[in-house]
Design a protein around this motif. Structure first.
Motif, short mmCIF file in Angstrom:
data_model
loop_
_atom_site.label_atom_id
_atom_site.label_comp_id
_atom_site.label_asym_id
_atom_site.label_seq_id
_atom_site.Cartn_x
_atom_site.Cartn_y
_atom_site.Cartn_z
N GLU A 1 -37.89 -19.18 -7.71
CA GLU A 1 -38.72 -18.44 -6.77
C GLU A 1 -39.42 -17.27 -7.46
OE1 GLU A 1 -40.81 -18.08 -3.53
OE2 GLU A 1 -39.37 -19.68 -3.88
N LYS A 2 -38.71 -16.59 -8.36
CA LYS A 2 -39.32 -15.48 -9.11
C LYS A 2 -40.42 -16.01 -10.03
CE LYS A 2 -38.33 -11.30 -11.56
NZ LYS A 2 -37.38 -10.26 -11.78
N LEU A 3 -40.17 -17.14 -10.65
CA LEU A 3 -41.18 -17.77 -11.51
C LEU A 3 -42.40 -18.17 -10.68
CD1 LEU A 3 -41.93 -18.82 -14.31
CD2 LEU A 3 -40.66 -20.90 -13.79
N ARG A 4 -42.16 -18.74 -9.54
CA ARG A 4 -43.24 -19.15 -8.63
C ARG A 4 -44.09 -17.93 -8.21
NH1 ARG A 4 -43.09 -23.97 -6.50
NH2 ARG A 4 -40.83 -24.15 -6.55
N ASN A 5 -43.42 -16.83 -7.85
CA ASN A 5 -44.12 -15.61 -7.46
C ASN A 5 -44.95 -15.03 -8.60
OD1 ASN A 5 -43.10 -15.77 -4.87
ND2 ASN A 5 -41.40 -14.38 -5.28
N THR A 6 -44.41 -15.09 -9.82
CA THR A 6 -45.13 -14.58 -10.99
C THR A 6 -46.37 -15.41 -11.25
OG1 THR A 6 -43.06 -13.77 -11.93
CG2 THR A 6 -44.91 -14.03 -13.45
N ILE A 7 -46.25 -16.72 -11.11
CA ILE A 7 -47.41 -17.60 -11.31
C ILE A 7 -48.49 -17.28 -10.29
CG2 ILE A 7 -48.18 -20.01 -11.09
CD1 ILE A 7 -45.46 -20.77 -12.44
N LYS A 8 -48.09 -17.06 -9.04
CA LYS A 8 -49.07 -16.70 -8.00
C LYS A 8 -49.69 -15.34 -8.28
CE LYS A 8 -47.09 -19.25 -4.15
NZ LYS A 8 -46.35 -19.17 -2.89
N GLU A 9 -48.85 -14.36 -8.66
CA GLU A 9 -49.32 -13.00 -8.93
C GLU A 9 -50.39 -12.97 -10.00
OE1 GLU A 9 -47.45 -8.87 -10.70
OE2 GLU A 9 -46.14 -10.21 -9.58
N PHE A 10 -50.22 -13.77 -11.04
CA PHE A 10 -51.18 -13.81 -12.14
C PHE A 10 -52.26 -14.87 -11.94
CE2 PHE A 10 -47.66 -11.53 -14.12
CZ PHE A 10 -48.33 -10.52 -14.76
N GLU A 11 -52.24 -15.50 -10.76
CA GLU A 11 -53.23 -16.51 -10.40
C GLU A 11 -53.36 -17.59 -11.46
OE1 GLU A 11 -56.83 -14.36 -9.44
OE2 GLU A 11 -55.85 -13.33 -7.77
N LEU A 12 -52.21 -18.06 -11.95
CA LEU A 12 -52.19 -19.13 -12.94
C LEU A 12 -52.32 -20.47 -12.25
CD1 LEU A 12 -49.27 -17.78 -15.15
CD2 LEU A 12 -51.71 -17.52 -15.55
N THR A 13 -53.01 -21.39 -12.88
CA THR A 13 -53.19 -22.72 -12.30
C THR A 13 -52.19 -23.68 -12.93
OG1 THR A 13 -54.92 -23.18 -13.91
CG2 THR A 13 -55.63 -22.38 -11.74
N ILE A 14 -50.94 -23.48 -12.59
CA ILE A 14 -49.85 -24.30 -13.12
C ILE A 14 -49.21 -25.02 -11.95
CG2 ILE A 14 -47.60 -24.24 -14.23
CD1 ILE A 14 -48.52 -21.69 -15.67
N ASP A 15 -49.05 -26.33 -12.09
CA ASP A 15 -48.36 -27.09 -11.05
C ASP A 15 -46.86 -27.07 -11.36
OD1 ASP A 15 -47.49 -28.74 -9.07
OD2 ASP A 15 -48.97 -30.32 -9.44
N LEU A 16 -46.23 -26.02 -10.92
CA LEU A 16 -44.82 -25.79 -11.23
C LEU A 16 -43.93 -26.90 -10.68
CD1 LEU A 16 -42.85 -23.85 -12.60
CD2 LEU A 16 -42.68 -22.62 -10.44
N ASP A 17 -44.26 -27.40 -9.51
CA ASP A 17 -43.42 -28.44 -8.89
C ASP A 17 -43.34 -29.69 -9.76
OD1 ASP A 17 -42.75 -26.90 -6.66
OD2 ASP A 17 -44.64 -27.44 -5.67
N VAL A 18 -44.47 -30.09 -10.33
CA VAL A 18 -44.48 -31.26 -11.20
C VAL A 18 -43.63 -31.01 -12.44
CG1 VAL A 18 -45.94 -32.70 -12.69
CG2 VAL A 18 -46.70 -32.12 -10.39
N MET A 19 -43.78 -29.83 -13.02
CA MET A 19 -43.02 -29.49 -14.22
C MET A 19 -41.53 -29.41 -13.93
SD MET A 19 -45.63 -26.63 -15.67
CE MET A 19 -45.21 -26.58 -17.41
N LEU A 20 -41.18 -28.85 -12.81
CA LEU A 20 -39.77 -28.69 -12.46
C LEU A 20 -39.11 -30.01 -12.08
CD1 LEU A 20 -39.84 -25.35 -10.48
CD2 LEU A 20 -38.86 -25.75 -12.74
N ALA A 21 -39.89 -30.95 -11.60
CA ALA A 21 -39.33 -32.27 -11.25
C ALA A 21 -38.66 -32.89 -12.47
CB ALA A 21 -40.43 -33.17 -10.71
N GLU A 22 -39.21 -32.63 -13.63
CA GLU A 22 -38.64 -33.15 -14.87
C GLU A 22 -37.46 -32.31 -15.36
OE1 GLU A 22 -39.50 -35.93 -16.73
OE2 GLU A 22 -40.60 -36.42 -14.90
#
Length: 148
Positions: free
Chosen positions: A108-129
């Motif tokens: 959740e903290k990683l997800r919030n950081t990605i949103k805060e910096f407006e990064l275009t990373i599909d975290l869900d796909v990466m985390l599925a692995e």
């Protein structure tokens, strides 16, 4: 702990002897980063200090050969040879991990950081692995895999 090969053990003996200027079987903790670098381990002073606390319970200004070997084995175990993960470790620590690469980062903290910096990373796909057990957190190895 990671086992050292005979070749690695011999290299450790040679380097330790070079830095054991008095012949007392001790080397200064101030020189450990240089010593480790000469063996191909590119850990920061902070990484060495954190690992030193794990292998030298008395935390003196010097370490003996056995403590030194435990430090080298620790570096080998975390994959410190030939790598410079300083930036990755710093990011891991900033998100809640520890400098010695232990601990976890909350997703959740990683997800919030990605949103805060407006990064275009599909975290869900990466985390599925990476986070197959869906624990809600990732360790250093998983974190590093996200960045590789």
């Amino acid at each position: 702990m990671a086992q050292l090969s005979q070749h690695e053990l011999q290299a450790c003996r040679q380097v330790f002897a070079q830095y054991d200027r008095t012949g007392a079987g001790m080397v200064s903790t101030d020189e450990l980063t240089s010593i480790m670098s000469s063996l191909g381990y590119n850990a920061s002073d902070e990484d060495i200090a954190a690992q030193l606390h794990q292998v030298d319970y008395e935390v003196r200004q010097e370490v003996d050969f056995d403590e030194f070997l435990r430090l080298v084995e620790s570096q080998k175990q975390i994959g410190g040879a030939g790598t410079d993960d300083t930036d990755t470790v710093e990011a891991f620590v900033a998100l809640g991990g520890k400098a010695d690469r232990s601990g976890k980062v909350l997703i959740e903290k990683l997800r919030n950081t990605i949103k805060e910096f407006e990064l275009t990373i599909d975290l869900d796909v990466m985390l599925a692995e990476l986070d197959k057990e869906q624990s809600g957190s990732i360790d250093y190895k998983e974190f590093k895999s996200l960045l590789d």
